[in-house]
Scaffold this motif. Structure first.
Motif, PDB file in Angstrom:
ATOM      1  N   THR A   8       9.018 -13.811  -7.565  1.00 51.89           N
ATOM      2  CA  THR A   8       8.560 -12.745  -6.679  1.00 51.89           C
ATOM      3  C   THR A   8       7.039 -12.700  -6.592  1.00 51.89           C
ATOM      4  N   ALA A   9       6.533 -12.517  -5.391  1.00 46.53           N
ATOM      5  CA  ALA A   9       5.097 -12.309  -5.164  1.00 46.53           C
ATOM      6  C   ALA A   9       4.930 -11.053  -4.326  1.00 46.53           C
ATOM      7  N   LEU A  10       3.878 -10.288  -4.616  1.00 46.20           N
ATOM      8  CA  LEU A  10       3.608  -9.063  -3.879  1.00 46.20           C
ATOM      9  C   LEU A  10       2.145  -9.005  -3.481  1.00 46.20           C
ATOM     10  N   ALA A  11       1.898  -8.831  -2.187  1.00 50.79           N
ATOM     11  CA  ALA A  11       0.552  -8.583  -1.671  1.00 50.79           C
ATOM     12  C   ALA A  11       0.575  -7.222  -0.993  1.00 50.79           C
ATOM     13  N   ALA A  12      -0.200  -6.291  -1.530  1.00 49.04           N
ATOM     14  CA  ALA A  12      -0.250  -4.944  -0.961  1.00 49.04           C
ATOM     15  C   ALA A  12      -1.697  -4.608  -0.633  1.00 49.04           C
ATOM     16  N   VAL A  13      -1.922  -4.053   0.551  1.00 44.58           N
ATOM     17  CA  VAL A  13      -3.278  -3.701   0.988  1.00 44.58           C
ATOM     18  C   VAL A  13      -3.239  -2.342   1.670  1.00 44.58           C
ATOM     19  N   CYS A  14      -4.370  -1.641   1.602  1.00 48.29           N
ATOM     20  CA  CYS A  14      -4.468  -0.376   2.315  1.00 48.29           C
ATOM     21  C   CYS A  14      -5.919  -0.105   2.688  1.00 48.29           C
ATOM     22  N   THR A  15      -6.109   0.753   3.681  1.00 50.82           N
ATOM     23  CA  THR A  15      -7.460   1.033   4.184  1.00 50.82           C
ATOM     24  C   THR A  15      -7.924   2.411   3.735  1.00 50.82           C
ATOM     25  N   ARG A  16      -8.017   2.565   2.436  1.00 55.01           N
ATOM     26  CA  ARG A  16      -8.545   3.795   1.869  1.00 55.01           C
ATOM     27  C   ARG A  16      -8.926   3.531   0.425  1.00 55.01           C
ATOM     28  N   ARG A  17     -10.032   4.079   0.001  1.00 57.88           N
ATOM     29  CA  ARG A  17     -10.487   3.926  -1.375  1.00 57.88           C
ATOM     30  C   ARG A  17     -10.124   5.177  -2.170  1.00 57.88           C
ATOM     31  N   PHE A  18      -9.313   4.997  -3.210  1.00 62.77           N
ATOM     32  CA  PHE A  18      -8.974   6.088  -4.108  1.00 62.77           C
ATOM     33  C   PHE A  18      -9.843   5.992  -5.354  1.00 62.77           C
ATOM     34  N   ARG A  19     -10.055   7.106  -6.028  1.00 64.88           N
ATOM     35  CA  ARG A  19     -10.896   7.092  -7.226  1.00 64.88           C
ATOM     36  C   ARG A  19     -10.198   7.667  -8.455  1.00 64.88           C
ATOM     37  N   ALA A  20      -9.183   8.463  -8.282  1.00 63.67           N
ATOM     38  CA  ALA A  20      -8.472   9.030  -9.428  1.00 63.67           C
ATOM     39  C   ALA A  20      -7.013   9.259  -9.026  1.00 63.67           C
ATOM     40  N   HIS A  21      -6.119   9.135 -10.005  1.00 66.81           N
ATOM     41  CA  HIS A  21      -4.689   9.351  -9.763  1.00 66.81           C
ATOM     42  C   HIS A  21      -4.242   8.523  -8.551  1.00 66.81           C
ATOM     43  N   ASP A  22      -4.519   7.260  -8.578  1.00 68.86           N
ATOM     44  CA  ASP A  22      -4.346   6.372  -7.427  1.00 68.86           C
ATOM     45  C   ASP A  22      -2.870   6.106  -7.148  1.00 68.86           C
ATOM     46  N   PRO A  23      -2.322   6.632  -6.056  1.00 69.53           N
ATOM     47  CA  PRO A  23      -0.914   6.375  -5.768  1.00 69.53           C
ATOM     48  C   PRO A  23      -0.653   4.947  -5.308  1.00 69.53           C
ATOM     49  N   PHE A  24      -1.621   4.341  -4.640  1.00 66.99           N
ATOM     50  CA  PHE A  24      -1.412   2.996  -4.102  1.00 66.99           C
ATOM     51  C   PHE A  24      -1.231   1.968  -5.223  1.00 66.99           C
ATOM     52  N   LEU A  25      -2.179   1.910  -6.154  1.00 57.42           N
ATOM     53  CA  LEU A  25      -2.092   0.905  -7.211  1.00 57.42           C
ATOM     54  C   LEU A  25      -0.891   1.152  -8.115  1.00 57.42           C
ATOM     55  N   ALA A  26      -0.646   2.415  -8.456  1.00 54.78           N
ATOM     56  CA  ALA A  26       0.496   2.722  -9.319  1.00 54.78           C
ATOM     57  C   ALA A  26       1.800   2.305  -8.659  1.00 54.78           C
ATOM     58  N   THR A  27       1.907   2.529  -7.360  1.00 56.22           N
ATOM     59  CA  THR A  27       3.116   2.161  -6.624  1.00 56.22           C
ATOM     60  C   THR A  27       3.288   0.653  -6.564  1.00 56.22           C
ATOM     61  N   ALA A  28       2.214  -0.066  -6.270  1.00 58.93           N
ATOM     62  CA  ALA A  28       2.295  -1.524  -6.168  1.00 58.93           C
ATOM     63  C   ALA A  28       2.650  -2.143  -7.515  1.00 58.93           C
ATOM     64  N   TYR A  29       2.006  -1.685  -8.574  1.00 50.74           N
ATOM     65  CA  TYR A  29       2.271  -2.221  -9.913  1.00 50.74           C
ATOM     66  C   TYR A  29       3.740  -1.986 -10.290  1.00 50.74           C
ATOM     67  N   ALA A  30       4.227  -0.761 -10.084  1.00 56.66           N
ATOM     68  CA  ALA A  30       5.591  -0.436 -10.450  1.00 56.66           C
ATOM     69  C   ALA A  30       6.598  -1.244  -9.631  1.00 56.66           C
ATOM     70  N   LEU A  31       6.296  -1.461  -8.369  1.00 59.14           N
ATOM     71  CA  LEU A  31       7.205  -2.219  -7.518  1.00 59.14           C
ATOM     72  C   LEU A  31       7.380  -3.645  -8.027  1.00 59.14           C
ATOM     73  N   LEU A  32       6.286  -4.305  -8.363  1.00 60.89           N
ATOM     74  CA  LEU A  32       6.379  -5.674  -8.869  1.00 60.89           C
ATOM     75  C   LEU A  32       7.023  -5.699 -10.251  1.00 60.89           C
ATOM     76  N   ALA A  33       6.692  -4.757 -11.099  1.00 61.32           N
ATOM     77  CA  ALA A  33       7.235  -4.729 -12.452  1.00 61.32           C
ATOM     78  C   ALA A  33       8.756  -4.542 -12.441  1.00 61.32           C
ATOM     79  N   GLN A  34       9.262  -3.862 -11.422  1.00 68.71           N
ATOM     80  CA  GLN A  34      10.683  -3.546 -11.376  1.00 68.71           C
ATOM     81  C   GLN A  34      11.494  -4.535 -10.546  1.00 68.71           C
ATOM     82  N   GLU A  35      10.813  -5.440  -9.831  1.00 71.22           N
ATOM     83  CA  GLU A  35      11.534  -6.378  -8.973  1.00 71.22           C
ATOM     84  C   GLU A  35      12.385  -7.353  -9.781  1.00 71.22           C
TER      85      GLU A  35
END
Length: 352
Positions: free
Chosen positions: A325-352
């Motif tokens: 499995t490979a995952l490429a995730a991108v978004c057009t917003r910079r988060f600085r705390a409690h980042d939903p994007f990175l947490a979601t991407a990491y969890a998705l790959l970890a659970q695949e």
């Protein structure tokens, strides 16, 4: 969470019988809460892509735009170093200062190319004077105010507090210096070097190092998800964060790591090399690094990943050999705390 249009599924990239995968990707897009989001997943070469976001759909499909991947650029730089070592052009043990200034003596404990790529050089995250010089453009393009000659000069003037190779400290400065050292060692400008040795052999035609008008670029947004952010200019930090690419190209890049035998024979050994652990740190040596990737354990095998951000974009790249499995995730917003994007991407790959 900001309300927005429902995630948009790309039928041209998504197999019709992969409903469960598409549902997971659609959930990840919604959870990311960004103006534009793309989650592109490949499993054994079978691709599924879902895009969406809180902003209206762009004129072109989101997955056909180029996104700034910030520090995930370091995975390209690490692969390039592995390629040059495999070809016999370098060993990784060369003192960077000697390559950048031929008259400079190496010293007893020089900073080597290997130290720079593994963040063990003793260099700080950013060079001295960076904040003062970048302050006038802090919310637009601070890196652009620190061009290549300043990066090199700051390195040659720097005196590490710790002996190289003894401590780990993540450093954009160090990887930027590595890029200049590799360019000097090969007598090739950095952009040409990366293009000839990595991008072109992998067929990454939708990948570049600058917003040059040659392709459609996704517009970046600030933390509020609304205010536009100028295109990122990496200045003298190209090797540390300048790559911008389409999700399709990013998947191609990751798929090459999963199946080195299926790509150019000149690159296959380097693709295998960047999966080998070279550094362990922390309590119980739980933090494992290769020369290009962070490596974390999962129930079935190791997961390789790297994230990155600019002022207006974020990216997550990762792959797992155990599930193909490979995952490429991108978004057009910079988060600085409690980042939903990175947490979601990491969890998705970890659970695949």
């Amino acid at each position: 969470m900001t309300a927005g249009p429902a995630p948009r599924v790309s039928p041209s990239e998504s197999p019709p019988d992969d409903g469960p995968v598409l549902e997971r990707l659609a959930g990840a897009v919604t959870a990311s809460d960004a103006p534009q989001v793309v989650f592109a997943l490949s499993r054994h070469g079978r691709r599924s892509v879902v895009s969406g976001g809180t902003a209206p759909a762009p004129p072109l499909d989101s997955e056909n735009l180029r996104y700034e991947i910030g520090s995930a650029t370091k995975t390209f730089t690490g692969l390039l170093l592995a390629r040059l070592i495999d070809s016999g052009e370098l060993t990784g043990g060369e003192p960077a200062a000697a390559l950048l200034d031929g008259e400079r003596p190496a010293g007893a404990h020089p900073v080597t190319l290997a130290h720079l790529i593994t963040h063990t050089s003793g260099l700080p995250a950013l060079p001295a004077g960076f904040f003062l010089r970048g302050l006038p453009a802090w919310t637009s393009n601070p890196y652009a105010r620190f061009p290549p000659d300043r990066v090199v000069d700051a390195f040659l003037r720097h005196r590490p507090r710790h002996r190289p190779g003894t401590r780990w400290r993540y450093s954009n400065f160090g990887v930027a210096v590595l890029g200049h050292a590799l360019a000097a060692a090969t007598s090739t400008p950095w952009e040409d070097l990366l293009t000839r040795r990595i991008l072109r052999p992998l067929g990454l035609d939708g990948t570049t190092l600058r917003a040059d008008g040659s392709g459609p670029d996704a517009p970046g947004h600030a933390r509020n998800g609304v205010s536009p952010v100028p295109a990122f200019d990496a200045g003298g930090f190209q090797a540390a964060g300048a790559v911008r690419a389409t999700p399709s190209d990013l998947l191609t890049f990751l798929e090459a790591h999963l199946d080195p035998a299926g790509v150019s024979p000149h690159l296959a050994p380097a693709l295998r090399a960047v999966r080998r652990p070279v550094l362990r740190r922390g309590i119980g040596h739980r933090h494992v690094h290769t020369i290009a990737w962070f490596r974390h354990p999962t129930g079935g095998g190791p997961m390789y990943f790297h994230s990155g951000a600019t002022l207006g974009h974020q990216a997550f790249l990762g792959f797992r050999a155990d599930t193909g499995t490979a995952l490429a995730a991108v978004c057009t917003r910079r988060f600085r705390a409690h980042d939903p994007f990175l947490a979601t991407a990491y969890a998705l790959l970890a659970q695949e």
